[in-house]
Write a protein that holds these residues in place. Structure first.
Motif, PDB file in Angstrom:
ATOM      1  N   UNK A   8      -6.157  12.832  -0.113  1.00 39.79           N
ATOM      2  CA  UNK A   8      -5.352  11.674   0.226  1.00 39.79           C
ATOM      3  C   UNK A   8      -5.821  10.461  -0.574  1.00 39.79           C
ATOM      4  N   UNK A   9      -5.168  10.180  -1.686  1.00 43.33           N
ATOM      5  CA  UNK A   9      -5.461   8.907  -2.342  1.00 43.33           C
ATOM      6  C   UNK A   9      -4.714   7.792  -1.623  1.00 43.33           C
ATOM      7  N   UNK A  10      -5.418   6.727  -1.307  1.00 39.47           N
ATOM      8  CA  UNK A  10      -4.803   5.567  -0.648  1.00 39.47           C
ATOM      9  C   UNK A  10      -4.889   4.418  -1.623  1.00 39.47           C
ATOM     10  N   UNK A  11      -3.742   3.817  -1.897  1.00 37.78           N
ATOM     11  CA  UNK A  11      -3.670   2.738  -2.869  1.00 37.78           C
ATOM     12  C   UNK A  11      -3.333   1.449  -2.141  1.00 37.78           C
ATOM     13  N   UNK A  37      -8.001   7.902 -12.747  1.00 38.51           N
ATOM     14  CA  UNK A  37      -8.282   6.689 -11.993  1.00 38.51           C
ATOM     15  C   UNK A  37      -9.185   6.943 -10.796  1.00 38.51           C
ATOM     16  N   UNK A  38      -9.215   8.160 -10.261  1.00 41.41           N
ATOM     17  CA  UNK A  38     -10.057   8.442  -9.097  1.00 41.41           C
ATOM     18  C   UNK A  38     -10.365   9.926  -9.044  1.00 41.41           C
ATOM     19  N   UNK A  53       0.833  -1.199   0.000  1.00 40.61           N
ATOM     20  CA  UNK A  53       0.000   0.000   0.000  1.00 40.61           C
ATOM     21  C   UNK A  53       0.869   1.251   0.000  1.00 40.61           C
ATOM     22  N   UNK A  54       0.308   2.302  -0.541  1.00 38.08           N
ATOM     23  CA  UNK A  54       0.940   3.619  -0.509  1.00 38.08           C
ATOM     24  C   UNK A  54      -0.143   4.668  -0.350  1.00 38.08           C
ATOM     25  N   UNK A  55       0.215   5.770   0.304  1.00 36.49           N
ATOM     26  CA  UNK A  55      -0.701   6.893   0.377  1.00 36.49           C
ATOM     27  C   UNK A  55      -0.006   8.117  -0.207  1.00 36.49           C
ATOM     28  N   UNK A  56      -0.694   8.770  -1.116  1.00 42.58           N
ATOM     29  CA  UNK A  56      -0.210  10.023  -1.686  1.00 42.58           C
ATOM     30  C   UNK A  56      -0.963  11.176  -1.033  1.00 42.58           C
ATOM     31  N   UNK A  57      -0.515  12.382  -1.305  1.00 44.86           N
ATOM     32  CA  UNK A  57      -1.269  13.549  -0.857  1.00 44.86           C
ATOM     33  C   UNK A  57      -1.152  14.648  -1.912  1.00 44.86           C
ATOM     34  N   UNK A  63      -8.768   4.332  -2.736  1.00 47.30           N
ATOM     35  CA  UNK A  63      -9.773   5.235  -2.165  1.00 47.30           C
ATOM     36  C   UNK A  63      -9.197   6.640  -2.152  1.00 47.30           C
ATOM     37  N   UNK A  64     -10.073   7.614  -2.164  1.00 47.27           N
ATOM     38  CA  UNK A  64      -9.642   8.999  -2.130  1.00 47.27           C
ATOM     39  C   UNK A  64     -10.496   9.737  -1.102  1.00 47.27           C
TER      40      UNK A  64
END
Length: 129
Positions: free
Chosen positions: A79-82, A48-49, A17-21, A68-69
């Motif tokens: 915060x997109x969470x992959x 994609x989201x 998993x990774x979380x972007x911002x 999820x976003x």
């Protein structure tokens, strides 16, 4: 005019998993869509989201159930969470704003990159098998 600054990303193994911002600054419209695009070398950017000002979201089939976003309006941050990442998720990821707009998230996701007027700088995500 709004500016978008991204952080996060990096390298992870398949299944990880990774979380972007994406932090927005400047003038922020009351109605907007923020979409996460990704781009592979030599390919078109694909959305994609998406999330809109009401917090409604929409996801491409390729990431539905895994990505999820969310947004923190007090911090003007998304915060997109992959999760359950796959090697085919490897790409450069961009957040982009379409503002002002009256479109709901599900329609924003259908729009192409040319409809977005502000872009983050991009962040690389690499998933190894």
């Amino acid at each position: 005019q709004v500016q978008l600054v991204q952080s996060g990303g990096g390298s992870v193994q398949s299944g990880g998993s990774l979380r972007l911002s994406c932090v927005a600054s400047g003038y922020i419209y009351a109605s907007y869509c923020i979409t996460w695009f990704r781009q592979l070398p030599g390919k078109e950017r694909e959305g994609v989201a998406t999330i809109d000002e009401d917090g409604d979201t929409s996801y491409a089939d390729s990431v539905k159930g895994r990505f999820t976003i969310s947004q923190d309006n007090a911090k003007n941050t998304l915060y997109p969470k992959m999760n359950s990442l796959r090697p085919e998720d490897t790409a450069m990821y961009y957040c982009a704003a379409n503002a002002p707009t009256t479109l709901e998230a599900r329609y924003c996701l259908l729009q192409g990159p040319d409809e977005y007027n502000t872009w983050g700088q991009g962040t690389q995500v690499t998933v190894s098998s």
